[in-house]
Scaffold this active site. Structure first.
Site, PDB file in Angstrom:
ATOM      1  N   ASP A 178       0.829  -1.216   0.000  1.00 23.91           N
ATOM      2  CA  ASP A 178       0.000   0.000   0.000  1.00 23.91           C
ATOM      3  C   ASP A 178       0.857   1.257   0.000  1.00 23.91           C
ATOM      4  OD1 ASP A 178      -1.777  -1.993   0.479  1.00 23.91           O
ATOM      5  OD2 ASP A 178      -2.593  -1.152   2.322  1.00 23.91           O
ATOM      6  N   ASP A 236      -3.014   5.284  -2.706  1.00 22.85           N
ATOM      7  CA  ASP A 236      -2.284   4.170  -2.112  1.00 22.85           C
ATOM      8  C   ASP A 236      -1.565   3.466  -3.254  1.00 22.85           C
ATOM      9  OD1 ASP A 236      -3.395   4.778   0.327  1.00 22.85           O
ATOM     10  OD2 ASP A 236      -4.254   2.789   0.680  1.00 22.85           O
ATOM     11  N   HIS A 293      -7.826  -0.663  -3.375  1.00 24.48           N
ATOM     12  CA  HIS A 293      -6.697  -1.513  -3.753  1.00 24.48           C
ATOM     13  C   HIS A 293      -7.098  -2.453  -4.896  1.00 24.48           C
ATOM     14  CE1 HIS A 293      -5.070  -0.645   0.501  1.00 24.48           C
ATOM     15  NE2 HIS A 293      -5.054   0.405  -0.296  1.00 24.48           N
ATOM     16  N   ASP A 329      -5.559  -4.965  -6.250  1.00 19.76           N
ATOM     17  CA  ASP A 329      -4.928  -6.275  -6.405  1.00 19.76           C
ATOM     18  C   ASP A 329      -5.741  -7.455  -5.866  1.00 19.76           C
ATOM     19  OD1 ASP A 329      -4.408  -5.183  -3.939  1.00 19.76           O
ATOM     20  OD2 ASP A 329      -2.331  -5.832  -3.837  1.00 19.76           O
TER      21      ASP A 329
HETATM   22  N1  NVA Z   1     -10.131  -4.080  -0.614  1.00 21.35           N
HETATM   23  C1  NVA Z   1     -10.078  -5.160  -1.540  1.00 21.35           C
HETATM   24  C2  NVA Z   1      -8.663  -5.460  -1.945  1.00 21.35           C
HETATM   25  C3  NVA Z   1      -7.776  -6.079  -0.970  1.00 21.35           C
HETATM   26  C4  NVA Z   1      -6.403  -6.375  -1.499  1.00 21.35           C
HETATM   27  C5  NVA Z   1     -10.788  -6.372  -0.985  1.00 21.35           C
HETATM   28  O1  NVA Z   1     -10.991  -6.422   0.214  1.00 21.35           O
HETATM   29  O2  NVA Z   1     -11.147  -7.245  -1.737  1.00 21.35           O
END
Ligand code: NVA
Length: 394
Positions: free
Chosen positions: A132, A222, A272, A274
């Protein structure tokens, strides 16, 4: 190490506290994607992690009804910290046994209240997840301007490592993005107050309108909202990355020859990229079936003959207790090269899918570290992958 102006001056070559030299022979910083052969990586640590009191940005990420909304603030239990470190150390050992260099961040004591002229919060967060905070872009490593107040000083955990990289690799640059203020003016405080009472459908509607509790007052992103694919950089617009942040990334990296694309997914907590958008090797992309891309955003991949595969369902119905992430951490993997992938050991269906896609799968026991900041990709940050900056979308 001298310089021209002061030929007799030299920098200290050893850290004052540990005596560890700053210069490591042969160290190399360079990475352009998340799938070329991994040679050197940072793996996070669970030491001293806290659950901070809720702040405007974190509230929107934490599921409604979770005790982490504020009532639970304080140090995580020693037992959970030790168990998470067991997982993270095991992961580091698996990588080292494959001749990948592994560095660990320094522990920071987050126990004290953090107060700046603009905000105050019960504690910092931890030293997880490095993904992050650190963005490796070619030969540079950038510390990101994160939106959680508790993570404002998290870069401190990486300062010694960055300093060592800087002194050891003459081509490496370490950088810090503009620091945000994170005052109440940085957030829609009315949204924050209302959030507790919104249904999933309402938060989805708001997210599709691209309205979040973070405003455009600060430059915010991030590093985990950025996915690198050689000359092309894909950035998720969402709660932790605002449009000012994307403009900053665009201006900075497009002047170096990269192309920056903004992506949006149908996701009521877009935080995020990923566990949503995961390139697996040149020409192959894994997407989250529950978070479709906005219309027209698949075209760049289709035009360039990329195969797009939907991830299989996670093995678990719920994330572990006190975890900030969803069950889709199943697709948050660490790719070691075009044929090898580390997957969380309990995610049997995800492992099978990778097997069918032609990967050698390395199972890694990490679920008990999820609550500390996510899965295998989250828990790491690239220092060096072999390979050059390719153009996958000519
Ligand atoms: N916030 C997302 C990504 C985590 C890497 C999730 O909870 O799926």
């Amino acid at each position: 190490i001298s310089n021209d102006l002061y030929p007799n001056a030299s920098l200290p070559l050893e850290r004052k506290d540990s005596g560890v030299p700053y210069v490591r022979q042969g160290l190399h910083v360079e990475s352009y994607n998340d799938f070329d052969p991994l040679r050197h990586v940072i793996v996070g640590i669970a030491d001293n992690q806290h659950i901070p009191e809720a702040c405007p940005a974190s509230n929107e990420k934490i599921p409604a009804g979770s005790p982490m909304r504020g009532g639970k603030a304080g140090r995580r239990t020693q037992e959970s910290i030790e168990r998470a470190n067991e997982c993270l150390n095991g992961f580091a050992k698996i990588l080292e046994d494959r001749n990948i260099i592994v560095d660990r961040p320094g522990a920071v004591d987050w126990h004290e209240r953090i107060t700046t002229p603009d905000f105050s919060i019960s504690s910092g967060f931890g030293v997880m997840p490095p993904r992050d905070c650190l963005l490796t872009m070619g030969k540079s490593m950038l510390m990101a301007p994160m939106s959680f107040r508790s993570r404002y000083f998290e870069y401190l955990a990486y300062v010694d490592l960055m300093r060592e990289y800087f002194e050891s690799d003459p081509n490496c640059m370490i950088e810090q993005a503009p620091r945000p203020r994170l005052s109440d003016d940085s957030f829609r405080m009315d949204y924050v107050a209302a959030y507790e009472y919104l249904s999933d459908a309402e938060t989805m509607e708001r997210s599709l309108r691209k309205e979040y509790s973070t405003k455009e007052t600060d430059i915010l992103f991030d590093a985990a909202d950025v996915m690198r694919l050689g000359k092309d950089i894909f950035v998720q617009h969402g709660l932790t990355t605002n449009l000012a942040g994307i403009r900053w990334i665009k201006r900075k990296y497009e002047s170096q020859g990269y192309r920056v694309h903004t992506l949006s997914f149908e996701d009521n907590h877009p935080i995020h990229i990923d566990a949503t958008f995961c390139p697996l090797r040149p020409g192959l992309m894994l997407l989250n079936p529950n978070r479709p891309l906005f219309k027209g955003q698949r075209e760049i991949f289709e035009k360039n003959d990329w195969e797009i595969v939907e991830a299989v369902s996670p093995a678990w119905d719920n994330p572990p207790p006190l975890c900030y992430s969803s069950t889709w951490l199943s697709m948050n993997t660490l790719i070691l090269d075009h044929k090898t992938v580390c997957v969380e050991a309990s995610e049997t269906a995800q492992m099978e899918q990778f097997d069918k896609l032609g990967f050698d799968v390395v199972p890694v026991d990490l679920r008990d570290a999820y609550a500390f900041g996510g899965g295998l990709h989250c828990a790491t940050a690239d220092v060096w992958r072999e390979g050059t900056c390719e153009d996958y979308f000519p």
